[in-house]
Design a protein around this motif. Sequence first.
Motif, PDB file in Angstrom:
ATOM      1  N   SER A 155       0.855  -1.243   0.027  1.00 47.72           N
ATOM      2  CA  SER A 155      -0.133   0.222  -0.004  1.00 47.72           C
ATOM      3  C   SER A 155       0.933   1.106   0.029  1.00 47.72           C
ATOM      4  O   SER A 155       0.551   2.288  -0.308  1.00 47.72           O
ATOM      5  N   HIS A 156       2.235   1.275   0.482  1.00 48.15           N
ATOM      6  CA  HIS A 156       2.894   2.269   0.318  1.00 48.15           C
ATOM      7  C   HIS A 156       4.424   1.952   0.124  1.00 48.15           C
ATOM      8  O   HIS A 156       4.775   0.768   0.409  1.00 48.15           O
ATOM      9  N   VAL A 157       5.303   2.612  -0.414  1.00 41.82           N
ATOM     10  CA  VAL A 157       6.422   2.713  -0.445  1.00 41.82           C
ATOM     11  C   VAL A 157       7.271   4.010   0.142  1.00 41.82           C
ATOM     12  O   VAL A 157       6.414   4.868   0.709  1.00 41.82           O
ATOM     13  N   GLY A 158       8.663   3.922   0.199  1.00 40.69           N
ATOM     14  CA  GLY A 158       9.130   5.226   1.148  1.00 40.69           C
ATOM     15  C   GLY A 158      10.619   5.163   0.834  1.00 40.69           C
ATOM     16  O   GLY A 158      11.514   4.480   0.272  1.00 40.69           O
ATOM     17  N   VAL A 159      11.262   6.138   1.775  1.00 38.64           N
ATOM     18  CA  VAL A 159      12.599   6.315   2.018  1.00 38.64           C
ATOM     19  C   VAL A 159      12.945   6.175   3.562  1.00 38.64           C
ATOM     20  O   VAL A 159      12.173   6.556   4.158  1.00 38.64           O
ATOM     21  N   THR A 160      14.105   5.463   3.702  1.00 36.12           N
ATOM     22  CA  THR A 160      14.536   5.579   5.040  1.00 36.12           C
ATOM     23  C   THR A 160      16.019   5.957   5.175  1.00 36.12           C
ATOM     24  O   THR A 160      16.905   5.618   4.164  1.00 36.12           O
ATOM     25  N   VAL A 161      16.395   6.707   6.349  1.00 34.94           N
ATOM     26  CA  VAL A 161      17.736   7.188   6.757  1.00 34.94           C
ATOM     27  C   VAL A 161      17.977   6.083   7.671  1.00 34.94           C
ATOM     28  O   VAL A 161      17.329   5.925   8.848  1.00 34.94           O
ATOM     29  N   HIS A 162      19.111   5.494   7.779  1.00 34.63           N
ATOM     30  CA  HIS A 162      19.661   4.599   8.663  1.00 34.63           C
ATOM     31  C   HIS A 162      21.236   4.625   8.801  1.00 34.63           C
ATOM     32  O   HIS A 162      21.782   5.114   8.005  1.00 34.63           O
ATOM     33  N   ARG A 163      21.633   4.206  10.212  1.00 33.48           N
ATOM     34  CA  ARG A 163      22.842   4.147  10.113  1.00 33.48           C
ATOM     35  C   ARG A 163      23.608   3.080   9.429  1.00 33.48           C
ATOM     36  O   ARG A 163      22.929   1.834   9.395  1.00 33.48           O
ATOM     37  N   MET A 164      24.736   3.335   8.797  1.00 30.50           N
ATOM     38  CA  MET A 164      25.420   2.162   8.233  1.00 30.50           C
ATOM     39  C   MET A 164      26.138   1.270   9.163  1.00 30.50           C
ATOM     40  O   MET A 164      26.781   1.666  10.100  1.00 30.50           O
ATOM     41  N   ASP A 165      25.845  -0.164   9.071  1.00 30.54           N
ATOM     42  CA  ASP A 165      26.950  -1.015   9.650  1.00 30.54           C
ATOM     43  C   ASP A 165      27.349  -1.976   8.688  1.00 30.54           C
ATOM     44  O   ASP A 165      27.353  -1.777   7.403  1.00 30.54           O
ATOM     45  N   GLU A 166      27.772  -3.200   9.224  1.00 33.41           N
ATOM     46  CA  GLU A 166      28.449  -4.093   8.251  1.00 33.41           C
ATOM     47  C   GLU A 166      27.409  -4.880   7.465  1.00 33.41           C
ATOM     48  O   GLU A 166      27.745  -5.611   6.593  1.00 33.41           O
ATOM     49  N   GLY A 167      26.198  -4.785   7.858  1.00 33.51           N
ATOM     50  CA  GLY A 167      25.064  -5.383   6.981  1.00 33.51           C
ATOM     51  C   GLY A 167      24.829  -4.540   5.763  1.00 33.51           C
ATOM     52  O   GLY A 167      25.000  -3.502   5.631  1.00 33.51           O
ATOM     53  N   LEU A 168      23.736  -5.335   5.016  1.00 33.82           N
ATOM     54  CA  LEU A 168      23.324  -4.484   3.964  1.00 33.82           C
ATOM     55  C   LEU A 168      21.735  -3.760   4.294  1.00 33.82           C
ATOM     56  O   LEU A 168      20.930  -4.627   4.415  1.00 33.82           O
ATOM     57  N   ASP A 169      21.905  -2.614   4.520  1.00 37.54           N
ATOM     58  CA  ASP A 169      20.777  -2.007   4.880  1.00 37.54           C
ATOM     59  C   ASP A 169      20.216  -2.378   6.179  1.00 37.54           C
ATOM     60  O   ASP A 169      18.826  -2.424   6.506  1.00 37.54           O
ATOM     61  N   THR A 170      21.016  -2.730   7.233  1.00 37.21           N
ATOM     62  CA  THR A 170      20.511  -3.397   8.660  1.00 37.21           C
ATOM     63  C   THR A 170      20.688  -2.375   9.711  1.00 37.21           C
ATOM     64  O   THR A 170      20.208  -2.790  10.654  1.00 37.21           O
ATOM     65  N   GLY A 171      21.244  -1.191   9.406  1.00 34.43           N
ATOM     66  CA  GLY A 171      21.638  -0.668  10.672  1.00 34.43           C
ATOM     67  C   GLY A 171      20.335   0.166  11.220  1.00 34.43           C
ATOM     68  O   GLY A 171      19.240   0.452  10.792  1.00 34.43           O
ATOM     69  N   PRO A 172      20.330   0.972  12.369  1.00 33.42           N
ATOM     70  CA  PRO A 172      19.439   1.263  13.065  1.00 33.42           C
ATOM     71  C   PRO A 172      18.670   2.508  12.173  1.00 33.42           C
ATOM     72  O   PRO A 172      19.397   3.158  11.569  1.00 33.42           O
ATOM     73  N   ILE A 173      17.296   2.477  12.171  1.00 37.07           N
ATOM     74  CA  ILE A 173      16.444   3.543  11.332  1.00 37.07           C
ATOM     75  C   ILE A 173      16.413   4.998  12.299  1.00 37.07           C
ATOM     76  O   ILE A 173      16.230   4.957  13.382  1.00 37.07           O
TER      77      ILE A 173
END
Length: 312
Positions: A127-145
């Motif tokens: 129903s929705h898409v969007g954009v997230t800003v998160h902290r980068m860590d060693e994973g792929l798109d896994t850091g805190p939002i």
Amino acid sequence: MRVVTLGYQTWGHRTLSAVLGTDHEVALAVTHPASDHPYEQMWADSVEDLARANGVPVHVATRADQELIDAVVAAEPDLIVANNWRTWLPREIYDAPTHGTLNIHDSLLPRYAGFSPILWALLNRESHVGVTVHRMDEGLDTGPIVAQQAVPVGPTSTTTELVLATMDLIEPLVVRSLSDLAAGTLRETVQAPASMTYFHKRSDLESRIDFTSSADDIELLVRAQSDPYPNAHFTFRGAHVRVLKAHVSTGRFGGTPGRVTVPYEGGVAVVCGSSRTSPDAAIVFETLRLEDGSEVSATDFFGTRGGYIDLG
């Protein structure tokens, strides 16, 4: 704060533009070299040109080699902001700044980590898409939002329309995140691993129309593969044909999936679905693109030719 940006194409351009519009100093802009790859010529606003026009030092690199690591460290950043940096980043880069690295990802994390998130979300009828800003860590798109915003998906939305809508979210989200970080009010939400979903890049194989799918699914695939992305396609009598516009028939058609039938509702109806005996909605092709790039109506392309679209 001294900020280093890492980014490419229009996503990186929007991100650099956002930081330039704040009171923070852009110490270095890192980007990839210009490319003749078809994907990289889409949404191709130049990060390098924007940086040079604003007197920002530029480092162009294809990957995070030692030269790039040295350039980032020498810039003495308080923060890195990354968007559409297309290769792996080592800890020596994302942990180098005092405040680490913020990455911009075009999905509503923790769902749709990875590649082509908007296209996959549309195909999955989100129903929705969007954009997230998160902290980068060693994973792929896994850091805190740290920030997130959604836009609704409409009943006729295309991937292109949703990409453009999410691009408009980049600048306000970046500005807000930098403001909160500088004020010490940035809030972080750890992503729950069990809630994460990951998707891979789509390929040409997945753009090929499966006529045993429902008409609804095929019409959705056409919208998901809208220009300038590679279109949904089929092969008919040796011709490779891409679909630009289609709709679901109001009437029901029975028979073998892939059978070209009759002119109908401004196009040509093709049987689809999993049953050969129970009539169901057909997919009505309206506008097609041929191998030479020309656009034709489905009625002109098929003419009086019936037959079966290649299902192999």
